[in-house]
Design an enzyme around this catalytic site. Structure first.
Site, PDB file in Angstrom:
ATOM      1  N   ASP A   8       0.501  -1.227   0.206  1.00 57.50           N
ATOM      2  CA  ASP A   8      -0.362   0.053  -0.048  1.00 57.50           C
ATOM      3  C   ASP A   8       0.576   1.161   0.252  1.00 57.50           C
ATOM      4  O   ASP A   8       1.343   1.188   0.699  1.00 57.50           O
ATOM      5  CB  ASP A   8      -0.599  -0.340   1.630  1.00 57.50           C
ATOM      6  CG  ASP A   8      -1.575  -1.324   1.088  1.00 57.50           C
ATOM      7  OD1 ASP A   8      -3.494  -1.005   1.548  1.00 57.50           O
ATOM      8  OD2 ASP A   8      -1.504  -2.440   1.844  1.00 57.50           O
ATOM      9  N   ASN A  40      -4.470   3.991  -1.625  1.00 60.09           N
ATOM     10  CA  ASN A  40      -4.073   5.465  -0.373  1.00 60.09           C
ATOM     11  C   ASN A  40      -3.208   5.872  -1.280  1.00 60.09           C
ATOM     12  O   ASN A  40      -2.802   6.677  -0.447  1.00 60.09           O
ATOM     13  CB  ASN A  40      -3.460   4.458   0.937  1.00 60.09           C
ATOM     14  CG  ASN A  40      -4.342   3.688   1.793  1.00 60.09           C
ATOM     15  OD1 ASN A  40      -5.329   4.369   1.812  1.00 60.09           O
ATOM     16  ND2 ASN A  40      -4.198   2.721   2.296  1.00 60.09           N
ATOM     17  N   ASN A  67     -10.134  -1.650  -0.062  1.00 54.44           N
ATOM     18  CA  ASN A  67     -11.727  -0.959   0.790  1.00 54.44           C
ATOM     19  C   ASN A  67     -11.650   0.803   0.434  1.00 54.44           C
ATOM     20  O   ASN A  67     -12.886   1.525   0.626  1.00 54.44           O
ATOM     21  CB  ASN A  67     -12.075  -1.068   2.483  1.00 54.44           C
ATOM     22  CG  ASN A  67     -11.074  -0.674   2.969  1.00 54.44           C
ATOM     23  OD1 ASN A  67      -9.277  -1.377   2.415  1.00 54.44           O
ATOM     24  ND2 ASN A  67     -10.648   0.718   4.126  1.00 54.44           N
ATOM     25  N   HIS A  68     -10.464   1.076   0.037  1.00 51.45           N
ATOM     26  CA  HIS A  68     -10.905   2.769  -0.248  1.00 51.45           C
ATOM     27  C   HIS A  68     -11.135   2.984  -1.334  1.00 51.45           C
ATOM     28  O   HIS A  68     -11.103   4.569  -2.158  1.00 51.45           O
ATOM     29  CB  HIS A  68      -9.522   3.796   0.611  1.00 51.45           C
ATOM     30  CG  HIS A  68      -9.212   3.398   1.735  1.00 51.45           C
ATOM     31  ND1 HIS A  68     -10.638   3.826   2.637  1.00 51.45           N
ATOM     32  CD2 HIS A  68      -8.378   3.353   3.042  1.00 51.45           C
ATOM     33  CE1 HIS A  68     -10.246   3.334   3.698  1.00 51.45           C
ATOM     34  NE2 HIS A  68      -8.765   3.133   4.283  1.00 51.45           N
ATOM     35  N   HIS A 148      -6.762  -8.262  -0.602  1.00 55.14           N
ATOM     36  CA  HIS A 148      -6.527  -7.120   0.699  1.00 55.14           C
ATOM     37  C   HIS A 148      -7.712  -7.597   1.996  1.00 55.14           C
ATOM     38  O   HIS A 148      -9.706  -7.893   1.784  1.00 55.14           O
ATOM     39  CB  HIS A 148      -7.477  -5.962   0.178  1.00 55.14           C
ATOM     40  CG  HIS A 148      -6.723  -4.923   0.983  1.00 55.14           C
ATOM     41  ND1 HIS A 148      -6.343  -3.659   0.177  1.00 55.14           N
ATOM     42  CD2 HIS A 148      -7.721  -3.603   1.314  1.00 55.14           C
ATOM     43  CE1 HIS A 148      -5.909  -3.032   0.731  1.00 55.14           C
ATOM     44  NE2 HIS A 148      -7.075  -2.841   1.248  1.00 55.14           N
ATOM     45  N   HIS A 173      -3.628  -4.345   3.179  1.00 56.46           N
ATOM     46  CA  HIS A 173      -4.363  -3.354   3.753  1.00 56.46           C
ATOM     47  C   HIS A 173      -3.976  -3.454   5.301  1.00 56.46           C
ATOM     48  O   HIS A 173      -4.076  -1.928   6.134  1.00 56.46           O
ATOM     49  CB  HIS A 173      -5.635  -4.502   4.337  1.00 56.46           C
ATOM     50  CG  HIS A 173      -6.601  -3.838   4.976  1.00 56.46           C
ATOM     51  ND1 HIS A 173      -6.985  -3.143   4.475  1.00 56.46           N
ATOM     52  CD2 HIS A 173      -6.430  -3.541   6.505  1.00 56.46           C
ATOM     53  CE1 HIS A 173      -7.795  -2.031   5.771  1.00 56.46           C
ATOM     54  NE2 HIS A 173      -7.885  -2.889   6.355  1.00 56.46           N
ATOM     55  N   HIS A 175      -0.739  -2.895   6.043  1.00 56.97           N
ATOM     56  CA  HIS A 175       0.032  -2.002   6.435  1.00 56.97           C
ATOM     57  C   HIS A 175       1.802  -1.953   7.187  1.00 56.97           C
ATOM     58  O   HIS A 175       2.483  -1.373   6.906  1.00 56.97           O
ATOM     59  CB  HIS A 175       0.100  -0.126   6.425  1.00 56.97           C
ATOM     60  CG  HIS A 175      -0.723   0.198   6.188  1.00 56.97           C
ATOM     61  ND1 HIS A 175      -0.923   2.565   5.630  1.00 56.97           N
ATOM     62  CD2 HIS A 175      -1.701   0.546   4.538  1.00 56.97           C
ATOM     63  CE1 HIS A 175      -2.129   2.006   4.358  1.00 56.97           C
ATOM     64  NE2 HIS A 175      -2.280   1.176   4.220  1.00 56.97           N
TER      65      HIS A 175
END
Length: 255
Positions: A8, A40, A67-68, A148, A173, A175
Site C-alpha cells: 500500500d 491510499n 476498501n478505499h 485485501h 491492507h 500496512h
C-alpha cells in the site's frame, strides 16, 4: 519471470519515494511485471486520476485497491476506463469497474485478481466462494491475487485455500510487513501482508500524534499524512510462466 509487488502506497510522499526507487528496483531484481496497491496513493486517502497516472507512469503494469477504492469522488471516472486499475472483484453487482485483468506478455499471460476480505471490513460477497467463480474464467496458470483483508486468520486461510491454484496470494491492507513469506504446496507464493510504502516512523502512514489522540480521547480527528522519511515495502516473486508455479518469494525493504 519476476514479479514485483509493492505494498500500500500512502500519499504523495509515498508515490514520490517509490518513483525515486522504481528504476533501481526493476534493475536489481530483473523485474518483468509490476503490481502496486494504490488505494491510499492520493493525498488524504483513496486514489485519484493524478495518483493513478503517477503509479502507471513510474512503471506499474497493474494498480490494485481495496476498501478505499471509491473514497475519492474523482475516482469514479477511472475504473471503467482503465483496464490496469482494479477494485475488489467481490464488490456487489452494479459497482463500476472490474476486479480482474490479464497482462499479455507474448506468448504468456498473467492474470491479476483483486479480492477483499470480510472480517472487520465492509460487507461484500464471501471471498472464498467468489474467488472460485473468478478462477473458473481465467485461462492462464499465472495468477496473482491481491487479498485485501484485515484479519491474519482470513488471509492465512485464503493462502491455503488457493495453494496449487494460483501463482501468488499476497496480503495487503494492514500496512505492516509480515515475515511469513513462503511457498505453499510447492506452488503458491504467500505472505500475510506485503507492507506499506510511505512514512516509516508513523502510524500506518499517518502522523502518530493524531492517531494517539484518537485512541486516547475517543474523539473525531482528521488524519494527516506523516512528513517523516519514507521507506518501501514489497515482495519479489519468481515463477515459471509455463506452469504458473512460484519458485521463490523475497521480501523487499528499501529506505
Amino acid at each position: 519471470m519476476n514479479l514485483l509487488f509493492i505494498g500500500d502506497v500512502v500519499g504523495q510522499s509515498g508515490c514520490d519515494f517509490l518513483e525515486s526507487r522504481m528504476y533501481q528496483l526493476k534493475r536489481e531484481y530483473d523485474i518483468d511485471v509490476t503490481v502496486i496497491n494504490g488505494e491510499n496513493s492520493a493525498q488524504g486517502n483513496g486514489i485519484t486520476p493524478q495518483s493513478y497516472r503517477q503509479l502507471i507512469n513510474m512503471g506499474a503494469d497493474v494498480v490494485t485497491t481495496g476498501n478505499h477504492s471509491f473514497r475519492r469522488r474523482e475516482a469514479a471516472e477511472l475504473y471503467d476506463d482503465n483496464e490496469a486499475l482494479l477494485r475488489p472483484a467481490n464488490y456487489p453487482d452494479g459497482v463500476m469497474g472490474h476486479g480482474v485483468t490479464c497482462i499479455d506478455m507474448c506468448p504468456y499471460k498473467i492474470a491479476v485478481v483483486n479480492i477483499m476480505g470480510t472480517m472487520y471490513m465492509e460487507a461484500v460477497e464471501n471471498p472464498f466462494n467468489y474467488v472460485d467463480k473468478v478462477l473458473a474464467d481465467i485461462d492462464t496458470p499465472n495468477i496473482i491475487v491481491d487479498f485485501h483483508a484485515e484479519a491474519t486468520s482470513e488471509k492465512k486461510a485464503m493462502g491455503f485455500y488457493l495453494q496449487g491454484r494460483c501463482t501468488a496470494v499476497l496480503g495487503t491492507h494492514t500496512h505492516v510487513q509480515t515475515s511469513d513469506e513462503t511457498i505453499l504446496g510447492g506452488h503458491t507464493a504467500y505472505i500475510t501482508d506485503v507492507g506499506m510504502t510511505g512514512a516509516e516512523l508513523s502510524v500506518l502512514g499517518v502522523e502518530s500524534d493524531i492517531v494517539i489522540n484518537k485512541f486516547k480521547y475517543l474523539t473525531p480527528v482528521k488524519f494527516e499524512e506523516s512528513k517523516k522519511p519514507c521507506f518501501l515495502n514489497g515482495v519479489v516473486v519468481q515463477f515459471d510462466e509455463k506452469s504458473g508455479k512460484a519458485t521463490n518469494i523475497k521480501r523487499v525493504i528499501k529506505r
